[in-house]
Design an enzyme around this catalytic site. Structure first.
Site, PDB file in Angstrom:
ATOM      1  N   HIS A 160       1.436  -7.219  -3.002  1.00 18.52           N
ATOM      2  CA  HIS A 160       1.886  -6.637  -1.743  1.00 18.52           C
ATOM      3  C   HIS A 160       1.929  -7.749  -0.689  1.00 18.52           C
ATOM      4  CE1 HIS A 160       1.808  -2.455  -2.940  1.00 18.52           C
ATOM      5  NE2 HIS A 160       0.608  -2.620  -3.463  1.00 18.52           N
ATOM      6  N   CYS A 170       4.347  -3.789  -7.275  1.00 25.39           N
ATOM      7  CA  CYS A 170       3.199  -2.970  -7.669  1.00 25.39           C
ATOM      8  C   CYS A 170       3.647  -1.808  -8.557  1.00 25.39           C
ATOM      9  CB  CYS A 170       2.417  -2.498  -6.446  1.00 25.39           C
ATOM     10  SG  CYS A 170       0.739  -1.950  -6.870  1.00 25.39           S
TER      11      CYS A 170
END
Length: 493
Positions: free
Chosen positions: A433, A336
Site C-alpha cells: 500500500h 494487496c
C-alpha cells in the site's frame, strides 16, 4: 502546566466534513505554535494506515496527524471498525485486531472494552505530549436519539474531557438551517453548553447573499457562526467509499484513462490519490456490471473481502472483460487484495473469508497462489523496485493483509525484497500500500503507458506524494484561517 482545553469537531451528519475540518484545525494550531493531538475515539472505515509500530488505524487520523506535524500513532484512533459485509465488522483496539462484531450485539459486547480502549489511547497521547491540545473528531451525528446512551465517540467524550465543540454542517446537501437548529435542539441540557460555535461547510456562491442566514442562525440559536468554508472538495477525496461515485468530473487535459475497479468491499482507496492528483491522468471507477471499455490501464485496488469481491467480478462478467483486456496487451496493476485476485488460485483453509476449506480460481493473470491464514501482516516497508524499469528505484509503503502468496512458476519479482510483488508482461501486482505515492516509481509506470500511446514522457524526478499532501494541507489551512474565527474556541475566559 495544565494542557490547553480540548477541542472537538462535531457534524450534523456523516460526510459533513468533520475529518478535513479537524485536519485544518490541527494545521492552524500548529502554525500558531501549539502541538495539536488529533483523536477519534471510534471510526468505521476500510481506509486504513499502519503506524511505525505496526498498529492499524484509520487513514483520516493519519492525515490529521500529518497536519499536526506528528507521525501517525494508532493511539489517535483506538477503536477502528472495518466493515466485512453482512452487518459484521472486524474490531481493532489499540492498533490490534481483537475480534469480529455483529451490528445487533456490538454495544452489548463491545461498549465497555471500547470505552476502555479510548481512555487508554487518550492516556498514551497525553503521556507522550503532556502539553499538547487534543483535537477530537466526532462520528456521524451526535444526536441519534436511539443511540445516545451508547455513544462512544461524540458527546460522551466531549463531556469526559470538557471539550469545546464546533458543530459543522454541509450546505451542499441542502437544509443547512434545519441541520444545525435540529441538532442543537436535540442536544440534552448538559450537552448544549459544550457547543461554542457553528461552521457552514462547502459553500458555493456569493457570501454576501448568505450573510442574513448567518445572522439568523446566531440570533436564533445563541451560538455564533464562526465561519463559512468554501467548496474545497478538489483538495482531498472523501473518506468513505460510498462517496466515490460523486467524485470529480473529467480533467480537461487528461491524456491517460485508468480504470479502477470499484469492488463491493473496496479498501484503502487512498492508494489511488496520487493518480488522482496527476493532471494528465483521468481515473474512471468501474463497478461490477459496468463495461470496462478500453482504458490505458486497469487498477485492482485493495479489498476487505477478497474472495467475495472476486466472485462479484466473475458473476458480473467483469472478470472476463479484464482477462480479454490483458490478453490484448492491456496493462493491469493489482494492489494487496487486487494482487491476490490476479493469481491462479486462492485457498482459505481456516475460513477467514468464508467456509473453512474454501478455494477459488483467480483471474489467472499471474501464476500465483494465495493461502489465507496466519497472523495479519502489519508493517511499514522500504524496498527497491526493479520494474517497470531495470534501474533500481527506492520505494516505501506498508503491508496490511492476511495470508501469503507464492509464485507457482518462475516469475519476475517487482522488488528486490522477496514477496512484495510480481510481474509478467504488462501485468503487475504488489502487497505494498502506498506504492503509487512513490513519485519516481509512479512516473516510470505512467511513462510506460505513455510510450505505448506515443505521448511524450513525464519528468520522473518526482518527490514522494507526501510533499504534495503537505501543500494541500497548507491550502486547506489557509482557507480555514481566512474564513473561520477560532477565538471563541481557543480563548480561555
Amino acid at each position: 502546566m495544565t494542557p490547553p482545553t480540548p477541542l472537538m469537531v462535531l457534524g450534523t451528519s456523516s460526510g459533513a466534513g468533520k475529518s478535513l475540518m479537524t485536519a485544518a484545525l490541527c494545521r492552524v494550531l500548529k502554525r500558531r505554535g501549539e502541538q495539536p493531538l488529533p483523536f477519534k475515539g471510534q471510526n468505521m472505515s476500510n481506509n486504513a494506515w499502519v503506524d511505525q509500530s505496526g498498529g492499524e488505524m484509520a487513514y483520516s487520523q493519519a492525515l490529521q496527524s500529518w497536519a499536526a506535524g506528528l507521525e501517525p500513532n494508532c493511539a489517535m484512533n483506538p477503536v477502528l471498525l472495518k466493515p466485512q459485509g453482512n452487518s459484521t465488522s472486524e474490531v481493532i483496539h489499540g492498533g490490534e485486531s481483537v475480534g469480529m462484531a455483529r451490528a445487533e450485539t456490538y454495544y452489548q459486547e463491545w461498549f465497555k472494552p471500547g470505552w476502555l480502549a479510548i481512555r487508554q489511547g487518550l492516556e498514551q497521547l497525553r503521556q507522550q505530549h503532556p502539553h499538547g491540545r487534543l483535537v477530537l473528531e466526532g462520528a456521524g451525528s451526535p444526536v441519534e436519539v436511539n443511540l445516545q446512551h451508547r455513544d462512544l465517540t461524540n458527546l460522551r467524550l466531549a463531556q469526559y474531557l470538557r471539550a469545546r465543540c464546533l458543530l459543522v454542517a454541509d450546505i451542499e446537501r441542502g437544509g443547512v438551517f434545519a441541520q444545525l437548529v435540529g441538532t442543537l435542539q436535540l442536544l440534552r441540557p448538559v450537552e448544549r453548553p459544550l457547543v461554542k460555535g457553528l461552521l457552514i461547510n462547502r459553500f458555493r456562491g456569493r457570501q454576501e447573499l448568505f450573510d442574513p442566514g448567518v445572522s439568523w442562525l446566531s440570533d436564533n440559536t445563541g451560538v455564533p457562526v464562526l465561519g463559512v468554508m468554501p467548496w474545497l472538495d478538489e483538495l482531498f477525496p472523501p473518506e468513505d467509499s460510498l462517496d466515490l461515485l460523486e467524485r470529480r468530473g473529467r480533467k480537461a487535459n487528461a491524456e491517460l484513462e485508468i480504470a479502477v475497479l470499484r469492488l463491493p468491499s473496496l479498501s484503502n482507496f487512498s492508494d489511488l490519490d496520487p493518480l488522482e492528483a496527476e493532471p494528465s491522468v483521468q481515473l474512471r471507477w468501474v463497478q461490477p456490471g459496468e463495461a470496462l471499455g478500453q482504458p490505458d490501464a486497469v487498477v485492482l485496488p485493495g479489498s476487505k473481502q477478497t474472495l467475495r469481491d472476486l466472485k462479484a467480478l466473475q458473476a458480473s462478467g467483469l472478470a472476463r472483460e479484464l482477462q480479454r483486456f490483458s490478453a490484448g496487451g492491456g496493462a493491469v496493476l493489482g494492489i494487496c487484495g487486487g494482487l491476490q485476485m490476479l493469481g491462479r488460485e486462492l485457498l482459505d483453509p481456516d475460513g477467514l473469508e468464508g467456509a473453512a476449506g474454501a478455494s477459488a480460481a483467480g483471474l489467472n493473470l499471474l501464476p500465483l497462489q494465495t493461502r489465507f491464514g496466519g497472523s495479519k501482516a502489519l508493517r511499514q516497508r522500504q524496498a527497491v523496485a526493479h520494474w517497470p524499469t531495470a534501474e533500481s528505484c527506492p520505494i516505501e509503503g506498508f503491508e496490511l493483509h492476511r495470508g501469503s502468496t507464492i509464485a507457482l512458476e518462475p516469475l519476475q519479482a517487482l522488488c528486490q525484497e522477496e514477496g512484495l510483488g510480481w510481474v509478467q508482461g504488462q501485468v503487475a501486482g504488489s502487497y505494498l500500500h502506498g506504492l503509487l505515492e512513490n513519485g519516481r516509481w509512479r512516473r516510470q509506470w505512467l511513462n510506460q503507458l505513455r510510450r505505448r500511446k506515443q505521448l511524450p514522457e513525464l519528468a520522473e524526478d518526482q518527490g514522494h506524494h507526501s510533499l504534495q499532501r503537505e501543500e494541500l494541507l497548507d491550502r486547506l489551512a489557509d482557507a480555514f484561517e481566512a474564513n473561520v474565527d477560532l477565538t471563541p474556541l481557543i480563548s480561555d475566559p
